[in-house]
Scaffold this motif. Sequence first.
Motif, PDB file in Angstrom:
ATOM      1  N   LEU A 323       0.858  -1.182   0.000  1.00 13.72           N
ATOM      2  CA  LEU A 323       0.000   0.000   0.000  1.00 13.72           C
ATOM      3  C   LEU A 323       0.891   1.228   0.000  1.00 13.72           C
ATOM      4  N   ASP A 324       0.753   2.053  -1.032  1.00 14.74           N
ATOM      5  CA  ASP A 324       1.579   3.241  -1.192  1.00 14.74           C
ATOM      6  C   ASP A 324       3.048   2.839  -1.196  1.00 14.74           C
ATOM      7  N   SER A 325       3.879   3.564  -0.419  1.00 11.44           N
ATOM      8  CA  SER A 325       5.310   3.288  -0.420  1.00 11.44           C
ATOM      9  C   SER A 325       5.705   2.275   0.636  1.00 11.44           C
ATOM     10  N   GLU A 326       4.760   1.843   1.446  1.00 14.54           N
ATOM     11  CA  GLU A 326       5.095   0.930   2.536  1.00 14.54           C
ATOM     12  C   GLU A 326       4.927  -0.504   2.077  1.00 14.54           C
ATOM     13  N   GLU A 327       5.995  -1.269   2.145  1.00 15.53           N
ATOM     14  CA  GLU A 327       5.945  -2.672   1.780  1.00 15.53           C
ATOM     15  C   GLU A 327       5.366  -3.459   2.947  1.00 15.53           C
ATOM     16  N   LEU A 328       4.254  -4.100   2.728  1.00 17.09           N
ATOM     17  CA  LEU A 328       3.618  -4.841   3.801  1.00 17.09           C
ATOM     18  C   LEU A 328       4.194  -6.235   3.963  1.00 17.09           C
ATOM     19  N   ASN A 329       4.721  -6.808   2.889  1.00 16.30           N
ATOM     20  CA  ASN A 329       5.211  -8.174   2.922  1.00 16.30           C
ATOM     21  C   ASN A 329       4.177  -9.108   3.542  1.00 16.30           C
ATOM     22  N   ILE A 330       2.932  -8.856   3.223  1.00 20.27           N
ATOM     23  CA  ILE A 330       1.845  -9.577   3.844  1.00 20.27           C
ATOM     24  C   ILE A 330       1.564 -10.892   3.132  1.00 20.27           C
ATOM     25  N   ASN A 331       2.261 -11.164   2.021  1.00 19.50           N
ATOM     26  CA  ASN A 331       2.037 -12.410   1.299  1.00 19.50           C
ATOM     27  C   ASN A 331       2.735 -13.582   1.941  1.00 19.50           C
ATOM     28  N   SER A 332       3.506 -13.344   3.001  1.00 18.61           N
ATOM     29  CA  SER A 332       4.237 -14.416   3.667  1.00 18.61           C
ATOM     30  C   SER A 332       3.341 -15.111   4.674  1.00 18.61           C
ATOM     31  N   LEU A 333       3.304 -16.444   4.615  1.00 16.49           N
ATOM     32  CA  LEU A 333       2.561 -17.217   5.599  1.00 16.49           C
ATOM     33  C   LEU A 333       3.426 -17.399   6.849  1.00 16.49           C
ATOM     34  N   TYR A 334       3.692 -16.320   7.538  1.00 13.69           N
ATOM     35  CA  TYR A 334       4.526 -16.276   8.736  1.00 13.69           C
ATOM     36  C   TYR A 334       5.939 -16.740   8.407  1.00 13.69           C
ATOM     37  N   PRO A 335       6.935 -15.866   8.553  1.00 14.75           N
ATOM     38  CA  PRO A 335       8.294 -16.157   8.075  1.00 14.75           C
ATOM     39  C   PRO A 335       9.068 -17.186   8.888  1.00 14.75           C
ATOM     40  N   PHE A 336       8.505 -17.682   9.999  1.00 15.17           N
ATOM     41  CA  PHE A 336       9.279 -18.555  10.884  1.00 15.17           C
ATOM     42  C   PHE A 336       8.496 -19.813  11.244  1.00 15.17           C
ATOM     43  N   LEU A 337       7.984 -20.491  10.239  1.00 12.20           N
ATOM     44  CA  LEU A 337       7.231 -21.719  10.448  1.00 12.20           C
ATOM     45  C   LEU A 337       8.176 -22.914  10.489  1.00 12.20           C
TER      46      LEU A 337
END
Length: 510
Positions: A323-337
Motif C-alpha cells: 500500500l503506497d510506499s510501505e511494503e507490507l510483505n503480507i504475502n508471507s505465511l509467517y516467516p518462521f514456520l
Amino acid sequence: MIANRRHHPASLLFKIGSIIRNSLFIFLILFVFQAGSNSTLVVYGRYAFIAYISWSIVSAMLNWLTTTYALDDQGFYLRHGIFSKTEQAIPFSKVQNINRHTSFFHRILRLTSISFETGIAGDDASVKFDVTTKKEASQLEAIVQQQKDIINTENPTILDETKDFSVAKPTVFIKKTTNERILHFQPTRRDLLKASMTSFSFLLLIPLLGSVFYNISEFINLDERLEYVGASILSSPWLIAIAVTVLVVASFTFGIIHSFIKYGKYEISSDSQRIYIKKGIFSEASFSIAKERVQAIEITQTFTKRILGLAEVKLISAGSLSLDSEELNINSLYPFLPVDQAYALVSELLPGYRIQMDMQRLPRRSLWIRILKPSWIWLIATAILFYFKPKFLSIEETWWIGSSILLILIVLSRVLDFLHTRYCLNEELIQLKNGGFTSTLFVTKREKIVEVEMSQNRIQRACGLSSLQTVTRARPIHTSYLEDVPDQLVVTFHHWYRGRSNEVQLESTK
C-alpha cells in the motif's frame, strides 16, 4: 449499487499531513537553522517553500473535490483530474488481491485504508481508498467478493467504459450461504521468541541508539559526558561486565518486543474460496487472495532458519502486495514456520498444491561443472586485494587470506547449491529447488507457467546437461532457474509442458 461520491473528507487531512511531514526537514533548514540568515538563496528559498506548500495544499483540496468513484454490478468507475479529466472502468473480474492497512493514525480516527489490486501493469493497477471508514471498507470488500462470485458462476457481461456516472443501477443481491473461516495458525510465545532470534531483531537496538545519539548531538554536545561515562566504566572490570550484561539484556528485550509488535496478532485463516492473512498490533495490515489467483508457492530457508528447522512460505500472485510506499510483505505465511508445519499449512490452504518430499537430485557431473566454473567475483576481488594489499591488524598476508576465504565461501556455496538442487514433475505440478546458503523451493502448476526457456552451452552439451528457466505471471514477473540438469529432464519437461495447451483450452471454454 454505490452512486458517484467523493472519498472520505479525512483523506484530505492525511494528504496535507503527508505534505507537511515531507517538507519538515526543509522547513527546519530555512526557518530554524538559518533563522538569522539574510542570504539571497535562503530568502528566496523561503518564498519558494511557502509558494510550494500553498500550491500543494490547494492542489490537494482540488484533487479531493474532483476525484470521485462509483460502483455497479460490474466494476469500479473512477474519475479524477483537475484540468484534464480522466475516467477509468475497472471490472471486478480483474481484482486479484484485497489489502487492508490500518496505521496508528488511522486507528486514532477509527478509520482504515483498503486497496483492490489487479493484474494490470502500470500506475492504475489498483483501486485505492487511502482513508475510509471500517464499515465502508467492509462494504466495498463484500460487494467486490459477492459480485466476483456471481461473475464466476454466470456468463460475465462486457464492462462498458463509456457508461454514464450520474446514475448507478440498482442491484439485486443473491443470497448465498456464508463460508465460515477456518483459523490455521496463530504464533505462540515460543514462536515469537524464535522469530526474535532468527530475525536478529535484537541487533536493531545498537544502530537505533546510535541514530538517536547522532540526532541529539546536533543540538546538545554529549561527547564530553560520554567520554567521562566511558572512562568510568572502563576503569573497573565489574562495571564493564555490568554494562555488557545490561546491553545484552536490553538488546534481547528490544528484539522480543519488536517481534511481538510485528507478529503478535498474526493470523492465517481461510474459507472455501479465499486465504486471509492479518498482522500488526499498533499498525494493522490484512491481505486476502482468492485461492484460484495463487500463481505459485515459494518456500525459502536461510542458513539460520535451516539450522533451526524453520522456513518461510510465500504466496506468489499477479497483484501487488503493498500500500503506497510501505511494503507490507503480507504475502508471507509467517516467516518462521517449522518446515513440517509449513508443508502441512500449504496442503490445508491449497489442496491443489501437494508438495512431494521425494525429489530427483542432480547427477554428480553437475557438481564438477559448478566447482570448475570461473568466478568473476573472486577474480576481481583478488585483483583488487593484490593491487592495494591492505593490512588488517598489521597482518602482511591479508590480501591472500581474504582471497582464500572468499574462494572457500564460493566453493562451499556451489557445493550446497548442488546438494539442495532437486526437481520433480508430478501430473500438473512442478517443483524446483535450488540455492546455496539460502535455498528456495518453488511449486507451481503447469497452467500457471507462461514461458519456458531451455539452453545449453558447449560444456553442458559435452556432459549431457542443460539449463531450464520458467516464467510465472506475477508482479514483478517471477523467474525460476534450474541449471545443469540432465538432457532427459529437458525432454520430459517438454512433453509435460505441451499438456498445458489442453488445460488452457479448457479454461477458455468455461
